[in-house]
Design a protein around this motif. Structure first.
Motif, short mmCIF file in Angstrom:
data_model
loop_
_atom_site.label_atom_id
_atom_site.label_comp_id
_atom_site.label_asym_id
_atom_site.label_seq_id
_atom_site.Cartn_x
_atom_site.Cartn_y
_atom_site.Cartn_z
N ALA A 255 5.83 3.25 13.50
CA ALA A 255 5.63 1.91 14.22
C ALA A 255 5.19 1.89 15.46
CB ALA A 255 7.04 1.30 14.04
N ARG A 256 4.41 0.74 15.73
CA ARG A 256 4.11 0.79 17.30
C ARG A 256 5.18 0.77 18.25
NH1 ARG A 256 0.42 -4.36 17.23
NH2 ARG A 256 -0.35 -3.49 19.30
N ALA A 257 5.54 1.64 19.16
CA ALA A 257 6.57 1.71 19.93
C ALA A 257 6.81 0.49 20.63
CB ALA A 257 6.54 2.95 20.89
N HIS A 258 5.64 -0.20 20.97
CA HIS A 258 6.13 -1.38 21.87
C HIS A 258 6.20 -2.69 21.12
CE1 HIS A 258 4.65 0.10 25.88
NE2 HIS A 258 3.96 0.96 25.15
N GLU A 259 5.94 -2.50 19.99
CA GLU A 259 6.18 -3.81 18.83
C GLU A 259 7.66 -4.07 18.32
OE1 GLU A 259 4.14 -6.11 17.46
OE2 GLU A 259 5.78 -6.53 16.52
N VAL A 260 8.23 -4.92 18.86
CA VAL A 260 9.66 -4.83 18.56
C VAL A 260 9.81 -5.42 17.06
CG1 VAL A 260 11.90 -6.21 19.11
CG2 VAL A 260 10.28 -5.92 20.68
#
Ligand SMILES: CC(C)(COP(=O)(O)OP(=O)(O)OC[C@H]1O[C@@H](n2cnc3c(N)ncnc32)[C@H](O)[C@@H]1OP(=O)(O)O)[C@@H](O)C(=O)NCCC(=O)NCCS
Length: 298
Positions: A255-260
């Motif tokens: 999962a995109r690390a910045h995408e909550v």
């Protein structure tokens, strides 16, 4: 066989931005992946000992020179420190990755320092902490939304939703590429639709039938429909689909690390955070780090 000294001469094939090759000697037991879109070279199922050979040494040397790849990732059966001595950093683990049920330990080496650095990890760690605190819950969706397996006839509309969602993506997202994935059974897609049949969310499991694992990927919910449980519901259904059809019980997702939102979705479905791949692939924010989440349904 591809000799490491020829690495620079290899170009993407008509098949897309990634090419599978077999290196010689000790490295020949598994196929490696040259990922041109993400300037990344992946080696599967090799041990640190395989690098202590003429072929392994040549590969590492070529990687430090003028190479199209700034990230080398090894999917190794072991997590021993021998990789560290070879200049690799431990980034995480994918549980149940290999056919024998063993984990893939991910070791990375960067040919450019900047590629291996993530500016501020405290925000990213906070997202993981927030997500990991989430209670596992069975997802539900609004009554007016339906879900179903996607067929090749949906490929163009899947590509349209994904391209609407992502300005940049680590791989080609065209109707044709998605159609091929569906027809060749390399991926199973599910969609959520409104009463008029419009596709408002999609997700896929990309299958690795050789290793008997699946990667949850291509997750997108149209912005007008986010926060209603659609993504969690689609993924839960996909888990059942591939369990019933292929007997695959080990799943992972990056999962995109910045995408909550995406980290929340995986956590509330019972996935476990197992590491972070630094500046792993091209995404809308540029190079993006990806959090690894795993779930075993066995
Ligand atoms: C990530 C994405 C797929 C989630 O889809 P969705 O259908 O909204 O997901 P769900 O409704 O099942 O779950 C989202 C969860 O995240 C939570 N969430 C989202 N943003 C949040 C935030 N900033 N802080 C806290 N929680 C947040 C929601 O509250 C919800 O949890 P809840 O059901 O317990 O309330 C969607 O936001 C999307 O398409 N994003 C852009 C594309 C993308 O980045 N995809 C992931 C690629 S790895």
């Amino acid at each position: 066989m591809v000799h490491t000294k020829d690495l620079l001469d290899i170009r993407p094939s008509d098949e897309g931005d990634a090419r599978h090759v077999r290196f010689p000697g000790e490295l020949s037991e598994s196929v490696s992946m040259l990922d041109f879109k993400n300037d990344r070279l992946k080696l599967f199922s090799v041990g640190a000992g395989n690098m202590d050979t003429p072929e392994g040494e040549a590969l590492i040397k070529s990687f430090d020179g003028d190479t199209p790849f700034t990230k080398l990732v090894v999917y190794s059966h072991n997590d021993n420190d021998a990789w560290k001595k070879l200049g690799f950093a431990y980034e995480g683990v994918i549980k149940g990755y290999f056919r024998d049920g063993g984990a893939a330990h991910l070791w990375a080496r960067y040919s450019e320092d900047a590629r291996g650095e993530e500016d501020d990890t405290s925000d990213l760690d906070e997202i993981v902490t927030l997500a990991s605190a989430k209670e596992v819950q069975e997802p539900s969706i609004p009554q007016e939304i339906s879900t179903r397996l996607a067929t090749e006839a949906d490929a163009e509309r899947l590509a349209a939703l994904l391209n609407h969602t992502f300005d940049e993506y680590p791989k080609e997202l065209t109707g044709e590429s998605i159609r091929k994935m569906i027809l060749s059974l390399r991926a199973v897609y599910r969609v959520a639709t409104t009463a008029d049949g419009s596709i408002v969310a999609c997700a896929a499991v990309e299958l690795d039938l050789g290793n008997r694992n699946g990667e949850v990927t291509e997750c997108a919910t149209h912005e007008d429909y986010q926060g209603q449980g659609l993504m969690a519901y689609l993924i839960r259904e996909l888990e059942r689909d591939i369990g019933n059809r292929f007997g695959i019980t080990d799943l992972y997702s990056t999962a995109r690390a910045h995408e909550v939102g995406m980290n929340m979705v995986l956590a509330k479905l019972g996935y476990e955070y197992t590491g972070r791949q630094i500046n792993n692939c091209r995404m809308p924010r540029g190079w993006e780090s990806m959090n690894i989440w795993c779930r075993s349904m066995a």
